[in-house]
Scaffold this motif. Structure first.
Motif, PDB file in Angstrom:
ATOM      1  N   ALA A 270       0.869  -1.193   0.000  1.00  0.00           N
ATOM      2  CA  ALA A 270       0.000   0.000   0.000  1.00  0.00           C
ATOM      3  C   ALA A 270       0.907   1.245   0.000  1.00  0.00           C
ATOM      4  O   ALA A 270       1.975   1.255   0.617  1.00  0.00           O
ATOM      5  CB  ALA A 270      -0.889  -0.004   1.233  1.00  0.00           C
ATOM      6  N   ILE A 271       0.457   2.278  -0.695  1.00  0.00           N
ATOM      7  CA  ILE A 271       1.324   3.450  -0.929  1.00  0.00           C
ATOM      8  C   ILE A 271       1.031   4.554   0.092  1.00  0.00           C
ATOM      9  O   ILE A 271      -0.064   5.130   0.109  1.00  0.00           O
ATOM     10  CB  ILE A 271       1.142   3.975  -2.367  1.00  0.00           C
ATOM     11  N   THR A 272       2.014   4.842   0.913  1.00  0.00           N
ATOM     12  CA  THR A 272       1.871   5.901   1.916  1.00  0.00           C
ATOM     13  C   THR A 272       2.200   7.252   1.274  1.00  0.00           C
ATOM     14  O   THR A 272       2.763   7.316   0.175  1.00  0.00           O
ATOM     15  CB  THR A 272       2.867   5.695   3.066  1.00  0.00           C
TER      16      THR A 272
ATOM     17  N   ASN B  65      -3.657   6.812   5.148  1.00  0.00           N
ATOM     18  CA  ASN B  65      -3.210   8.172   4.797  1.00  0.00           C
ATOM     19  C   ASN B  65      -4.249   9.205   5.242  1.00  0.00           C
ATOM     20  O   ASN B  65      -3.939  10.353   5.499  1.00  0.00           O
ATOM     21  CB  ASN B  65      -3.043   8.326   3.269  1.00  0.00           C
ATOM     22  N   PHE B  66      -5.508   8.758   5.259  1.00  0.00           N
ATOM     23  CA  PHE B  66      -6.585   9.710   5.538  1.00  0.00           C
ATOM     24  C   PHE B  66      -7.008   9.733   7.002  1.00  0.00           C
ATOM     25  O   PHE B  66      -7.896  10.482   7.368  1.00  0.00           O
ATOM     26  CB  PHE B  66      -7.822   9.358   4.697  1.00  0.00           C
ATOM     27  N   THR B  67      -6.402   8.864   7.814  1.00  0.00           N
ATOM     28  CA  THR B  67      -6.958   8.739   9.162  1.00  0.00           C
ATOM     29  C   THR B  67      -6.204   9.528  10.233  1.00  0.00           C
ATOM     30  O   THR B  67      -6.770   9.860  11.260  1.00  0.00           O
ATOM     31  CB  THR B  67      -7.020   7.263   9.594  1.00  0.00           C
ATOM     32  N   ALA B  68      -4.930   9.824   9.995  1.00  0.00           N
ATOM     33  CA  ALA B  68      -4.148  10.502  11.033  1.00  0.00           C
ATOM     34  C   ALA B  68      -4.214  12.022  10.882  1.00  0.00           C
ATOM     35  O   ALA B  68      -3.207  12.711  10.976  1.00  0.00           O
ATOM     36  CB  ALA B  68      -2.706  10.023  10.977  1.00  0.00           C
ATOM     37  N   VAL B  69      -5.415  12.531  10.617  1.00  0.00           N
ATOM     38  CA  VAL B  69      -5.539  13.973  10.390  1.00  0.00           C
ATOM     39  C   VAL B  69      -6.145  14.635  11.624  1.00  0.00           C
ATOM     40  O   VAL B  69      -7.233  14.254  12.068  1.00  0.00           O
ATOM     41  CB  VAL B  69      -6.441  14.257   9.163  1.00  0.00           C
ATOM     42  N   PRO B  70      -5.459  15.609  12.221  1.00  0.00           N
ATOM     43  CA  PRO B  70      -6.014  16.283  13.395  1.00  0.00           C
ATOM     44  C   PRO B  70      -7.331  16.985  13.058  1.00  0.00           C
ATOM     45  O   PRO B  70      -7.487  17.464  11.929  1.00  0.00           O
ATOM     46  CB  PRO B  70      -4.945  17.321  13.753  1.00  0.00           C
TER      47      PRO B  70
END
Ligand SMILES: CCCCC/C=C/CC(=O)SCCNC(=O)CCNC(=O)[C@H](O)C(C)(C)COP(=O)(O)OP(=O)(O)OC[C@H]1O[C@@H](n2cnc3c(N)ncnc32)[C@H](O)[C@@H]1OP(=O)(O)O
Length: 395
Positions: free
Chosen positions: A164-166, A205-210
């Motif tokens: 999976a591409i980070t 990629n989309f989950t660690a967003v403050p």
């Protein structure tokens, strides 16, 4: 007409000074204040950035910039065509007019992209900047680049996560392609390590967003995706995908931008965008219908139909399928022979095959990224990603 256009080409080739008025300050003087909206700050920055360029980009590029500028600020060309002996203005008019009905926003975006490709190290309005070839990126184990016997190999190497591409892998691939485009290799190959080619975008990629930064993060992801896909559109040497196993999402959609795609008979091709509340990217909204016809493309892009390697080959997405047992041996033997061909001839032939589409592909890429940016903020997309993270659903 043909004679005049040939004369124009000759003028461009032999009398570059005659085109000096395509020069940046002229472009800037024409800037309309009423055109300032949304990403217009980026556009304005790009116009200013152009003035700081140390190296003259050449008349062809200046002509392109002129046309994009006019399209971005005034829309489609509707001024009378200059007379046949007014070579300079006719050349400019032709370039502008060739953009047809390209939307102003797309022209603005393409202008910004073009300027940023001319001055990779200068100030850019993007938060995420494309990596320049001479920019040192940290050593990575997830994208392994090797170069040998005329072949640069870019290997996705995160097998425990199905490659999976980070976010950082996107940047590393952009960087690797930039380096490969000018290194001494003849062809470039992308492949995966382990059982998978790649499971596409890393959904975390989309989950660690403050909280409070979701929109900004979607915007940055859109910019990164656009830069990523642009680096495939613009890649100048033969680009080959060695699809060693299942492929999902973005790694499938960009296959339409490769020159050759070899697949193991174990490979599958899956674009589950609707299930994920997303929409097509990688220019697939254009390349897939063109390659396989609109109805086959719709089955993949709308309904997420997963193709076997043989089906993908029958539909033109894959060049050739090999039995898994001999895949690596057969493919690499062939690629080693291809890498001995004259590199300049390959590059020139690729340019002939691809150049007429480039402008269009850039416009499609920009549009797809804008649409996706909106999808990433949608409830449909957020809940699909949460489902994956919480393992309620596996595709
Ligand atoms: C800058 C942003 C640009 C965005 C561009 C947008 C692109 C769109 C796309 O690419 S859409 C496609 C997204 N990909 C997927 O939806 C695939 C999701 N993965 C799966 O469905 C499955 O993992 C599988 C079918 C690929 C493989 O299944 P399998 O059962 O063989 O393996 P696991 O599910 O147990 O996976 C092993 C570990 O790998 C992790 N993983 C796999 N794929 C992804 C992924 N895409 N993102 C994040 N993580 C992934 C999985 O979570 C397992 O990790 P764990 O061992 O820690 O549990």
């Amino acid at each position: 007409g043909a004679l005049v256009s040939m004369a124009g080409r000759l003028m461009r080739r032999w009398c570059p000074s005659l085109l000096q008025d395509l020069h940046f300050p002229v472009v800037q003087l024409h800037m309309s204040r009423t055109a300032m909206r949304a990403s217009e700050k980026d556009f304005e920055n790009a116009v200013n950035q152009l003035k700081l360029l140390k190296k003259d980009p050449g008349n062809e590029v200046k002509l392109k910039l002129y046309a994009l500028y006019k399209q971005a600020t005034e829309g489609p060309c509707n001024t009378p065509k200059p007379g046949m002996l007014d070579f300079i203005n006719k050349t400019k008019w032709d370039a502008w007019s060739a953009l047809g009905s390209l939307p102003k926003e797309t022209a603005r975006q393409n202008y910004v992209d073009l300027v940023s490709s001319l001055s990779p190290s200068s100030e850019s309005s993007s938060q995420i900047k494309p990596a320049a070839a001479d920019e040192k990126l940290p050593e990575s184990e997830n994208v392994v680049v090797t170069s040998e016997g005329g072949i640069t190999k870019i290997m996705l190497n995160r097998p425990t996560k199905r490659n999976a591409i980070t976010t950082s892998m996107y940047k590393e691939i952009i960087h690797a392609l930039k380096v490969a485009s000018t290194d001494n290799s003849t062809i470039t190959v992308i492949t995966g390590s382990g059982d998978y080619y790649s499971s596409g975008n890393d959904l975390t990629n989309f989950t660690a967003v403050p909280p409070g930064e979701i929109e900004e993060s979607a915007k940055n992801a859109g910019i990164l995706l656009r830069d990523f896909v642009n680096s495939f559109i613009d890649f100048p040497k033969p680009l080959i995908a060695v699809v060693n196993g299942p492929a999902v999402g973005i790694v499938v959609t960009i296959l339409g931008l490769f020159d050759v795609v070899y697949a193991s008979d174990r490979a599958t091709f899956h674009t589950p965008f609707s299930e994920l509340g997303q929409s097509p990217e990688g220019c697939s909204s254009y390349t897939f219908p063109k390659i396989m016809g609109p109805t086959k493309a719709a089955e993949m892009l709308l309904f997420g139909k997963k193709l076997t390697a043989r089906e993908a080959c029958a539909q033109g997405l894959v060049t050739e399928v090999f039995p898994e047992s001999t895949f690596q041996k057969e493919v690499w033997t062939r690629l080693k022979a291809y890498a001995k061909l004259p590199p300049n001839s390959l590059r020139i032939s690729k340019e002939l095959i691809r150049s007429t589409e480039k402008e269009k592909l850039h416009a499609i890429n920009a549009e797809e990224c804008t649409v996706l940016q909106g999808r990433w903020l949608s409830e449909e997309c957020m809940s699909a990603i949460l489902n994956f993270i919480s393992r309620k659903s596996k595709l």
